[in-house]
Write an enzyme that holds these catalytic residues in place. Sequence first.
Site, mmCIF file in Angstrom:
data_model
loop_
_atom_site.group_PDB
_atom_site.id
_atom_site.type_symbol
_atom_site.label_atom_id
_atom_site.label_comp_id
_atom_site.label_asym_id
_atom_site.label_seq_id
_atom_site.Cartn_x
_atom_site.Cartn_y
_atom_site.Cartn_z
ATOM 1 C CD GLU A 135 -2.677 1.321 2.582
ATOM 2 O OE1 GLU A 135 -3.082 0.106 3.098
ATOM 3 O OE2 GLU A 135 -2.944 2.455 3.118
ATOM 4 C CD GLU A 140 -3.574 7.576 5.277
ATOM 5 O OE1 GLU A 140 -4.531 6.814 5.612
ATOM 6 O OE2 GLU A 140 -2.114 7.335 5.147
#
Length: 336
Positions: A135, A140
Amino acid sequence: MKIVSSSLALALLAGSALAGAVYTLDECVRGEGFYDSFNFENITDPTHGRVTYVNQTTAERLNLTYATSDTFILRADDTAILSVNDSGRNSVRIRSNHKYHEHVVVFDIEHMPEGCGTWPAIWETEEPDWPASGEIDILEGANNVVPNQSTLHTSHNCSMPNNTIQSGEFVTTNCDASVAYNAGCGVKLTEDKKSFGPGFNSIGGGWYAMERTLHYIKVWFWERNDPFVPWDVSSGAWIVDTNNWGIPAANFPNNTECDIQSHFGGNHIIINLALCGDWAGNAALYNASGCPLDCVTYVNSEYSRANVQYNCEPPADNPTAFTNAYFQISSMSVYK
Protein backbone atom coordinates in the site's frame (compact mmCIF):
# COMPACT_ATOMS: atom_id res chain seq x y z
CA MET A 1 43.62 1.72 -4.34
CA LYS A 2 41.61 4.66 -5.67
CA ILE A 3 40.72 7.17 -2.96
CA VAL A 4 37.52 9.20 -3.39
CA SER A 5 37.06 12.33 -1.31
CA SER A 6 34.17 12.32 1.17
CA SER A 7 32.46 15.21 -0.62
CA LEU A 8 32.70 13.46 -3.97
CA ALA A 9 31.43 10.23 -2.45
CA LEU A 10 28.46 12.07 -0.99
CA ALA A 11 27.72 13.70 -4.34
CA LEU A 12 27.87 10.32 -6.09
CA LEU A 13 25.59 8.82 -3.45
CA ALA A 14 23.09 11.65 -3.79
CA GLY A 15 23.14 11.42 -7.57
CA SER A 16 22.50 7.68 -7.42
CA ALA A 17 19.76 8.03 -4.82
CA LEU A 18 17.96 10.73 -6.80
CA ALA A 19 18.32 9.10 -10.21
CA GLY A 20 15.02 9.29 -12.04
CA ALA A 21 13.79 8.37 -15.50
CA VAL A 22 11.79 9.57 -18.49
CA TYR A 23 8.17 8.47 -18.80
CA THR A 24 5.46 8.85 -21.45
CA LEU A 25 1.81 9.71 -20.77
CA ASP A 26 -0.31 6.56 -20.63
CA GLU A 27 -3.58 7.89 -19.20
CA CYS A 28 -4.94 11.39 -18.61
CA VAL A 29 -8.09 11.60 -16.51
CA ARG A 30 -9.80 14.97 -16.27
CA GLY A 31 -13.22 16.16 -15.10
CA GLU A 32 -15.98 13.84 -16.27
CA GLY A 33 -13.34 11.30 -17.31
CA PHE A 34 -13.10 10.15 -13.68
CA TYR A 35 -16.49 8.46 -14.12
CA ASP A 36 -15.04 6.31 -16.91
CA SER A 37 -11.73 5.54 -15.21
CA PHE A 38 -12.97 4.80 -11.68
CA ASN A 39 -15.74 2.79 -10.05
CA PHE A 40 -17.61 3.79 -6.89
CA GLU A 41 -17.08 1.33 -4.04
CA ASN A 42 -20.33 0.76 -2.17
CA ILE A 43 -18.63 -1.13 0.67
CA THR A 44 -18.42 -1.21 4.44
CA ASP A 45 -15.53 0.99 5.52
CA PRO A 46 -12.58 -1.34 6.27
CA THR A 47 -11.18 1.27 8.69
CA HIS A 48 -14.33 1.16 10.85
CA GLY A 49 -15.33 4.76 10.19
CA ARG A 50 -18.57 6.61 10.87
CA VAL A 51 -19.19 6.62 7.13
CA THR A 52 -21.38 5.02 4.48
CA TYR A 53 -19.77 4.74 1.06
CA VAL A 54 -22.49 5.09 -1.57
CA ASN A 55 -22.64 3.93 -5.19
CA GLN A 56 -22.36 6.30 -8.13
CA THR A 57 -26.09 6.62 -8.71
CA THR A 58 -26.68 7.61 -5.10
CA ALA A 59 -23.65 9.89 -5.04
CA GLU A 60 -24.88 11.80 -8.09
CA ARG A 61 -28.42 12.01 -6.77
CA LEU A 62 -27.25 13.40 -3.42
CA ASN A 63 -24.75 15.76 -5.10
CA LEU A 64 -21.83 14.00 -3.43
CA THR A 65 -20.10 13.94 -6.80
CA TYR A 66 -20.30 16.10 -9.89
CA ALA A 67 -17.99 17.06 -12.69
CA THR A 68 -17.36 19.49 -15.51
CA SER A 69 -14.98 19.14 -18.41
CA ASP A 70 -12.03 20.08 -16.19
CA THR A 71 -13.11 19.54 -12.56
CA PHE A 72 -14.12 16.50 -10.53
CA ILE A 73 -15.74 16.73 -7.08
CA LEU A 74 -16.08 14.12 -4.34
CA ARG A 75 -17.61 15.12 -1.03
CA ALA A 76 -19.24 14.01 2.21
CA ASP A 77 -22.86 14.77 2.99
CA ASP A 78 -23.35 18.10 4.80
CA THR A 79 -27.12 18.01 5.34
CA ALA A 80 -28.05 14.93 7.39
CA ILE A 81 -28.30 14.71 11.17
CA LEU A 82 -27.44 11.15 12.17
CA SER A 83 -28.92 9.07 14.93
CA VAL A 84 -27.00 6.41 16.81
CA ASN A 85 -28.76 3.79 14.68
CA ASP A 86 -27.59 5.22 11.35
CA SER A 87 -24.70 3.44 9.65
CA GLY A 88 -22.71 6.63 9.08
CA ARG A 89 -22.52 9.87 7.14
CA ASN A 90 -22.69 9.37 3.39
CA SER A 91 -19.39 9.76 1.58
CA VAL A 92 -17.54 8.48 -1.47
CA ARG A 93 -14.74 6.03 -2.19
CA ILE A 94 -13.61 5.41 -5.77
CA ARG A 95 -11.14 2.88 -7.20
CA SER A 96 -9.38 2.95 -10.56
CA ASN A 97 -10.43 0.40 -13.16
CA HIS A 98 -6.79 -0.23 -14.03
CA LYS A 99 -4.01 -1.71 -11.92
CA TYR A 100 -0.56 -0.17 -11.95
CA HIS A 101 2.95 -1.54 -11.44
CA GLU A 102 5.96 0.64 -12.23
CA HIS A 103 4.64 4.11 -13.09
CA VAL A 104 4.44 7.80 -12.27
CA VAL A 105 1.17 9.43 -11.28
CA VAL A 106 0.58 13.19 -10.97
CA PHE A 107 -2.51 14.66 -9.27
CA ASP A 108 -3.51 18.29 -9.82
CA ILE A 109 -5.65 19.01 -6.74
CA GLU A 110 -7.36 22.33 -6.05
CA HIS A 111 -9.05 21.42 -2.75
CA MET A 112 -8.97 18.54 -0.28
CA PRO A 113 -11.44 17.64 2.48
CA GLU A 114 -10.94 19.53 5.73
CA GLY A 115 -12.54 19.48 9.15
CA CYS A 116 -12.65 17.56 12.40
CA GLY A 117 -13.44 13.89 11.92
CA THR A 118 -12.25 13.85 8.29
CA TRP A 119 -9.71 11.34 6.98
CA PRO A 120 -9.03 12.01 3.28
CA ALA A 121 -6.62 9.84 1.31
CA ILE A 122 -5.24 9.22 -2.16
CA TRP A 123 -3.46 5.90 -2.22
CA GLU A 124 -2.70 2.68 -4.05
CA THR A 125 -3.32 -0.94 -3.06
CA GLU A 126 -4.96 -4.19 -4.13
CA GLU A 127 -7.67 -4.68 -1.53
CA PRO A 128 -8.21 -8.48 -1.76
CA ASP A 129 -4.44 -9.03 -1.57
CA TRP A 130 -3.64 -6.51 1.17
CA PRO A 131 -0.99 -6.21 2.52
CA ALA A 132 0.84 -8.75 0.31
CA SER A 133 0.57 -6.39 -2.69
CA GLY A 134 1.60 -3.38 -0.60
CA GLU A 135 0.00 0.00 0.00
CA ILE A 136 1.30 3.44 -0.96
CA ASP A 137 -0.37 6.38 0.78
CA ILE A 138 0.42 9.45 -1.31
CA LEU A 139 -1.83 11.98 0.41
CA GLU A 140 -3.27 11.21 3.83
CA GLY A 141 -4.09 12.84 7.14
CA ALA A 142 -6.83 13.36 9.68
CA ASN A 143 -8.58 16.10 11.66
CA ASN A 144 -6.75 18.95 9.86
CA VAL A 145 -3.45 17.94 11.48
CA VAL A 146 -0.53 19.09 9.32
CA PRO A 147 1.55 18.23 7.45
CA ASN A 148 0.65 15.49 4.96
CA GLN A 149 2.00 12.03 5.71
CA SER A 150 3.11 9.64 2.94
CA THR A 151 3.33 6.03 4.11
CA LEU A 152 4.02 2.48 2.93
CA HIS A 153 2.26 -0.56 4.39
CA THR A 154 3.62 -3.99 3.49
CA SER A 155 3.84 -7.64 4.42
CA HIS A 156 6.61 -8.85 6.73
CA ASN A 157 10.30 -7.95 6.43
CA CYS A 158 10.28 -4.41 5.10
CA SER A 159 11.91 -1.48 6.88
CA MET A 160 13.37 1.80 5.67
CA PRO A 161 16.72 3.39 6.58
CA ASN A 162 16.39 6.62 8.52
CA ASN A 163 18.96 8.49 6.44
CA THR A 164 17.35 8.59 2.99
CA ILE A 165 17.65 11.72 0.85
CA GLN A 166 14.29 13.46 1.24
CA SER A 167 12.90 16.74 2.52
CA GLY A 168 10.41 15.07 4.87
CA GLU A 169 11.08 13.20 8.10
CA PHE A 170 10.36 9.58 8.98
CA VAL A 171 7.85 9.10 11.79
CA THR A 172 8.24 5.32 11.72
CA THR A 173 10.52 3.13 9.61
CA ASN A 174 8.97 -0.35 9.89
CA CYS A 175 6.57 -0.79 6.96
CA ASP A 176 5.20 -4.16 8.20
CA ALA A 177 1.40 -3.81 8.55
CA SER A 178 1.36 -6.34 11.39
CA VAL A 179 3.58 -4.13 13.58
CA ALA A 180 2.51 -1.19 15.76
CA TYR A 181 -1.17 -1.39 14.81
CA ASN A 182 -0.41 -1.01 11.10
CA ALA A 183 1.39 2.32 11.48
CA GLY A 184 3.54 1.57 8.42
CA CYS A 185 6.68 3.51 7.55
CA GLY A 186 5.48 7.10 7.34
CA VAL A 187 7.14 10.33 6.26
CA LYS A 188 5.74 13.67 7.36
CA LEU A 189 6.21 16.48 4.84
CA THR A 190 7.64 18.68 7.58
CA GLU A 191 9.08 21.18 5.10
CA ASP A 192 5.60 22.28 4.02
CA LYS A 193 2.78 22.89 6.49
CA LYS A 194 0.51 23.73 3.55
CA SER A 195 0.71 20.22 2.16
CA PHE A 196 -2.53 19.26 3.93
CA GLY A 197 -5.85 20.58 5.20
CA PRO A 198 -6.98 24.22 5.36
CA GLY A 199 -3.49 25.51 4.58
CA PHE A 200 -3.45 23.48 1.35
CA ASN A 201 -6.86 24.84 0.40
CA SER A 202 -5.92 28.44 1.20
CA ILE A 203 -3.26 28.43 -1.55
CA GLY A 204 -5.40 26.73 -4.18
CA GLY A 205 -3.82 23.35 -3.61
CA GLY A 206 -1.01 22.03 -5.75
CA TRP A 207 0.46 18.91 -7.28
CA TYR A 208 1.19 15.54 -5.71
CA ALA A 209 3.31 13.08 -7.67
CA MET A 210 4.47 9.53 -6.98
CA GLU A 211 7.08 7.48 -8.81
CA ARG A 212 7.20 3.72 -8.31
CA THR A 213 10.07 1.66 -9.75
CA LEU A 214 11.59 -1.71 -8.92
CA HIS A 215 14.17 0.13 -6.82
CA TYR A 216 12.32 2.89 -4.97
CA ILE A 217 9.05 4.72 -4.33
CA LYS A 218 9.11 8.53 -4.12
CA VAL A 219 6.52 11.22 -3.42
CA TRP A 220 6.74 14.94 -4.30
CA PHE A 221 4.52 17.91 -3.48
CA TRP A 222 4.55 21.40 -5.01
CA GLU A 223 2.32 24.27 -3.93
CA ARG A 224 0.15 25.97 -6.55
CA ASN A 225 2.37 29.06 -6.80
CA ASP A 226 5.70 27.32 -6.26
CA PRO A 227 8.12 28.95 -8.75
CA PHE A 228 10.13 25.71 -8.83
CA VAL A 229 7.35 23.31 -9.82
CA PRO A 230 8.67 21.38 -12.84
CA TRP A 231 7.15 22.46 -16.13
CA ASP A 232 6.26 18.91 -17.13
CA VAL A 233 4.26 18.57 -13.88
CA SER A 234 2.34 21.86 -14.02
CA SER A 235 1.59 21.60 -17.75
CA GLY A 236 0.51 17.95 -17.80
CA ALA A 237 3.11 17.25 -20.50
CA TRP A 238 3.16 14.12 -22.62
CA ILE A 239 6.62 13.26 -21.32
CA VAL A 240 7.97 13.73 -17.78
CA ASP A 241 11.54 13.43 -16.55
CA THR A 242 11.75 12.73 -12.84
CA ASN A 243 15.49 13.45 -12.99
CA ASN A 244 14.50 17.14 -12.96
CA TRP A 245 12.08 17.00 -10.05
CA GLY A 246 14.60 17.55 -7.28
CA ILE A 247 14.70 16.02 -3.83
CA PRO A 248 11.47 14.13 -3.08
CA ALA A 249 9.37 14.87 -0.02
CA ALA A 250 9.34 11.14 0.78
CA ASN A 251 11.82 8.54 -0.42
CA PHE A 252 11.45 4.80 0.16
CA PRO A 253 14.49 3.05 -1.37
CA ASN A 254 15.28 -0.57 -1.98
CA ASN A 255 17.62 -1.68 0.82
CA THR A 256 18.88 -4.72 2.68
CA GLU A 257 15.80 -4.61 4.93
CA CYS A 258 13.21 -4.28 2.15
CA ASP A 259 12.99 -5.53 -1.43
CA ILE A 260 10.52 -3.16 -3.09
CA GLN A 261 9.80 -5.47 -6.02
CA SER A 262 8.73 -8.42 -3.87
CA HIS A 263 6.54 -6.28 -1.55
CA PHE A 264 4.49 -4.46 -4.20
CA GLY A 265 2.27 -5.90 -6.90
CA GLY A 266 -0.34 -4.54 -9.28
CA ASN A 267 -2.37 -1.96 -7.35
CA HIS A 268 -5.43 0.20 -7.92
CA ILE A 269 -5.55 3.94 -7.20
CA ILE A 270 -8.11 4.78 -4.51
CA ILE A 271 -9.49 8.20 -3.58
CA ASN A 272 -11.74 8.34 -0.54
CA LEU A 273 -13.00 10.41 2.36
CA ALA A 274 -13.44 8.44 5.57
CA LEU A 275 -14.89 9.89 8.77
CA CYS A 276 -13.63 8.87 12.22
CA GLY A 277 -12.39 5.28 12.07
CA ASP A 278 -9.09 3.80 13.18
CA TRP A 279 -7.06 6.98 12.68
CA ALA A 280 -9.28 10.06 12.70
CA GLY A 281 -11.50 8.54 15.38
CA ASN A 282 -8.73 7.37 17.67
CA ALA A 283 -9.66 9.13 20.93
CA ALA A 284 -6.15 10.24 21.85
CA LEU A 285 -5.35 11.53 18.36
CA TYR A 286 -8.75 13.16 17.92
CA ASN A 287 -8.51 15.04 21.22
CA ALA A 288 -4.89 16.04 20.60
CA SER A 289 -5.96 17.69 17.35
CA GLY A 290 -8.14 20.14 19.27
CA CYS A 291 -11.43 18.79 17.93
CA PRO A 292 -14.53 18.94 20.16
CA LEU A 293 -16.24 16.12 22.07
CA ASP A 294 -15.69 12.69 20.51
CA CYS A 295 -15.44 11.96 16.80
CA VAL A 296 -18.68 10.01 16.39
CA THR A 297 -20.77 12.64 18.17
CA TYR A 298 -19.22 15.36 16.03
CA VAL A 299 -19.79 13.47 12.77
CA ASN A 300 -23.36 12.82 13.82
CA SER A 301 -23.66 16.65 13.93
CA GLU A 302 -24.79 16.66 17.53
CA TYR A 303 -22.03 19.00 18.66
CA SER A 304 -24.21 22.03 19.32
CA ARG A 305 -26.89 19.88 20.93
CA ALA A 306 -24.29 18.42 23.30
CA ASN A 307 -23.16 21.93 24.19
CA VAL A 308 -26.58 22.76 25.65
CA GLN A 309 -25.65 21.22 28.99
CA TYR A 310 -22.54 23.40 29.16
CA ASN A 311 -23.48 26.71 27.58
CA CYS A 312 -27.27 26.90 27.93
CA GLU A 313 -27.50 27.27 24.18
CA PRO A 314 -30.56 26.07 22.26
CA PRO A 315 -29.99 22.87 20.26
CA ALA A 316 -28.71 23.64 16.78
CA ASP A 317 -27.38 20.63 14.90
CA ASN A 318 -24.64 21.49 12.48
CA PRO A 319 -24.08 19.10 9.55
CA THR A 320 -22.69 22.08 7.61
CA ALA A 321 -19.46 21.46 9.53
CA PHE A 322 -18.74 19.18 6.56
CA THR A 323 -19.38 21.72 3.80
CA ASN A 324 -15.64 21.94 3.13
CA ALA A 325 -15.12 18.18 3.29
CA TYR A 326 -14.58 17.68 -0.44
CA PHE A 327 -11.97 16.86 -3.05
CA GLN A 328 -11.75 19.10 -6.10
CA ILE A 329 -9.40 17.45 -8.57
CA SER A 330 -8.45 18.92 -11.93
CA SER A 331 -6.62 15.91 -13.32
CA MET A 332 -4.77 12.68 -12.79
CA SER A 333 -2.00 11.77 -15.22
CA VAL A 334 -0.37 8.35 -15.30
CA TYR A 335 2.99 7.83 -17.04
CA LYS A 336 4.81 4.62 -17.89
